[in-house]
Enzyme design. Sequence first.
Site, short mmCIF file in Angstrom:
data_model
loop_
_atom_site.label_atom_id
_atom_site.label_comp_id
_atom_site.label_asym_id
_atom_site.label_seq_id
_atom_site.Cartn_x
_atom_site.Cartn_y
_atom_site.Cartn_z
N ASN A 34 14.64 26.32 -6.46
CA ASN A 34 16.01 26.09 -5.94
C ASN A 34 17.00 27.11 -6.49
O ASN A 34 18.05 26.77 -7.02
CB ASN A 34 16.47 24.65 -6.21
N HIS B 93 9.20 14.57 -12.60
CA HIS B 93 10.10 13.74 -13.41
C HIS B 93 10.17 12.27 -13.01
O HIS B 93 11.23 11.75 -12.63
CB HIS B 93 11.51 14.33 -13.46
N ASN C 107 19.43 14.20 -12.56
CA ASN C 107 18.74 13.68 -11.38
C ASN C 107 17.22 13.88 -11.55
O ASN C 107 16.79 15.02 -11.61
CB ASN C 107 19.26 14.43 -10.15
N ASP D 146 12.25 19.95 -16.96
CA ASP D 146 13.35 19.98 -15.98
C ASP D 146 14.58 20.64 -16.61
O ASP D 146 15.73 20.24 -16.35
CB ASP D 146 13.68 18.58 -15.44
O1 DOR Z 1 19.22 17.15 -12.76
C1 DOR Z 1 18.65 17.94 -12.04
N1 DOR Z 1 19.00 19.23 -12.00
N2 DOR Z 1 17.67 17.51 -11.27
C2 DOR Z 1 17.11 18.27 -10.33
O2 DOR Z 1 16.22 17.82 -9.67
C3 DOR Z 1 17.59 19.65 -10.10
C4 DOR Z 1 18.21 20.19 -11.32
C5 DOR Z 1 18.98 21.44 -11.09
O3 DOR Z 1 18.50 22.34 -10.40
O4 DOR Z 1 20.08 21.54 -11.63
#
Ligand code: DOR
Length: 429
Positions: free
Chosen positions: A90, A231, A277, A304
Amino acid sequence: MSLLVKGADLLGRGRADLLVRDGKIEAVGAALDVPAGTEVIDADGLVALPGLVDIHTHLREPGREDAETIESGSQAAAVGGYTAVMAMANTEPVTDTAILAEWVWEQGRRCAYADVYPIGAVTKGLAGEQLAELGLMHRSRAQVSMFSDDGKCVHDPQVMRRALEYVKTFGGVIAQHAQDPRLAPHTACCHEGPISGRLGLPGWPAVAEETIIARDVMLARQTGSRLHVCHLSTAGSVEIVRWAKSQGIDVTAEVTPHHLMLTTDLVASYDSVYKVNPPLRPAEDVEAVRAGLADGTIDAVATDHAPHALNDKQHDFQVAAFGMVGLETALAVVTETMVRPGRMTWEDVAYAMSVRPAEIAQLTDHGRPLEPGEPANITLVDPQAEITVDRDASRSLSRNNPYHGRTLHGRVMTTLLRGVPTLLEGRLQ
Ligand code: DOR
């Protein structure tokens, strides 16, 4: 270059020396001779683990180099005892083409602190509609075999089915961020429960995660393909994965250090450092993921690591970005939550933080036993040493550290990447 790791605890095999030469472990034994010109690392009181492997890291490059770069993230990895990290897709642009996957892979190859491998997106632009260049990414020099829309869920069951079928043709794996968008409103920012109700914050319920995992294990059974659950954070999710494994379904799962340690009541501070998340959950869920990791239902710990620039994180709880950094503290959090309470041995830690993640990501040079002839990817840990976490001492470019000010046990002293120290006696090299 040769190097002798002297008197390390080799788990189950007692104390021994490791002679490292030309990137490999050359000999293992008690009181080995020190060839001339060999550098000696005193490992008295230290546990030797195979170099840690993180299959879930956000390195933000390309696109958000103000939050992290492949170089800064891999330095944080070395400090945390990692020798390999898998970079999530991402980024901006999203890693959804072979060209971009090769670009990330090439940047990783230039980086001296850890091996960095790209994870490819499952769908174009993480939009959940059309499959990304899965086959081309796999056949590229990056040889991508793990795919994830992490941050977003592949919520359309037909798209998920096709993705599983496609990667099965070359033995790949789909790593799912399980979150049903219809059950988890886009405004949700924490766990749905009494605390979100009291605070007036929109929450998302455990069942939004659990229904997707339940669906996906059935799709994995139907397709005979490999599913990895990112996660996992609820007691129900652990139960579903436990059941799926009992049925012989090809599913693996990871838990983050923060879901092993932190609970949803921290959100009552309104400090956005606790916004993540999937969200921090109640103590019952934390207990369930600890139990799941201890009994092997959960295969791996994955960070994560989600660095964010201050201007994305320092906002009201509802608008701040999701995520927390974690590469540098993961081992200490696992020591504190699992090893010190007697729920995991150091052999278990080696398995869940190195051996198993390397298998899931199909990394052949990592997670290997500390035996002659194997690559010298080694992490030396002082299990008794205390660290007081200081977010400003981090090698990450970001400061969204939820452990700031906490004292934890378990300090990574030295990290060797193919026999070369990236961290030596606590100092980045
Ligand atoms: O807390 C999160 N941050 N959960 C995710 O799935 C993506 C991640 C992010 O890319 O910041």
